[in-house]
Scaffold this motif. Structure first.
Motif, PDB file in Angstrom:
ATOM      1  N   CYS A  23      17.292 -10.766   2.324  1.00 33.69           N
ATOM      2  CA  CYS A  23      16.564 -11.291   1.163  1.00 33.69           C
ATOM      3  C   CYS A  23      17.470 -12.163   0.310  1.00 33.69           C
ATOM      4  O   CYS A  23      17.070 -13.253  -0.118  1.00 33.69           O
ATOM      5  N   VAL A  35       8.563  -9.366   0.020  1.00 39.69           N
ATOM      6  CA  VAL A  35       9.244  -8.173   0.517  1.00 39.69           C
ATOM      7  C   VAL A  35       8.184  -7.106   0.755  1.00 39.69           C
ATOM      8  O   VAL A  35       7.376  -6.811  -0.134  1.00 39.69           O
ATOM      9  N   PRO A  41      12.116  -8.492   4.419  1.00 38.27           N
ATOM     10  CA  PRO A  41      11.486  -9.746   4.021  1.00 38.27           C
ATOM     11  C   PRO A  41      10.398 -10.160   5.008  1.00 38.27           C
ATOM     12  O   PRO A  41      10.548  -9.982   6.219  1.00 38.27           O
TER      13      PRO A  41
END
Length: 70
Positions: A23, A35, A41
């Motif tokens: 991320c 997320v 992610p």
């Protein structure tokens, strides 16, 4: 083919295996993503293709003509 990158593709794109680091790297690279509840992610394949200057592939065929120009 799915709308989202696979876990393996996200790892290859970011050079990280841990979701938190993925991320962070995706943010640094300027990618928009969400997320999931697992902390991983979720990034649309189309977002990556546009950012990298290409188009998202809709099929699994290899364009041999394009590869021969490399």
């Amino acid at each position: 083919m799915t709308f989202f990158l696979t876990d393996e593709e996200v790892a290859m794109l970011t050079d990280y295996e841990k979701p938190a680091l993925q991320c962070r790297q995706l943010r640094k690279m300027g990618f928009s993503f969400e997320v999931g509840r697992t902390g991983k992610p979720k990034i649309l394949r189309e977002v990556v293709a546009k950012k990298l200057g290409g188009r998202a592939r809709r099929d699994a065929e290899v364009n041999v003509k394009a590869l021969s120009r490399l």
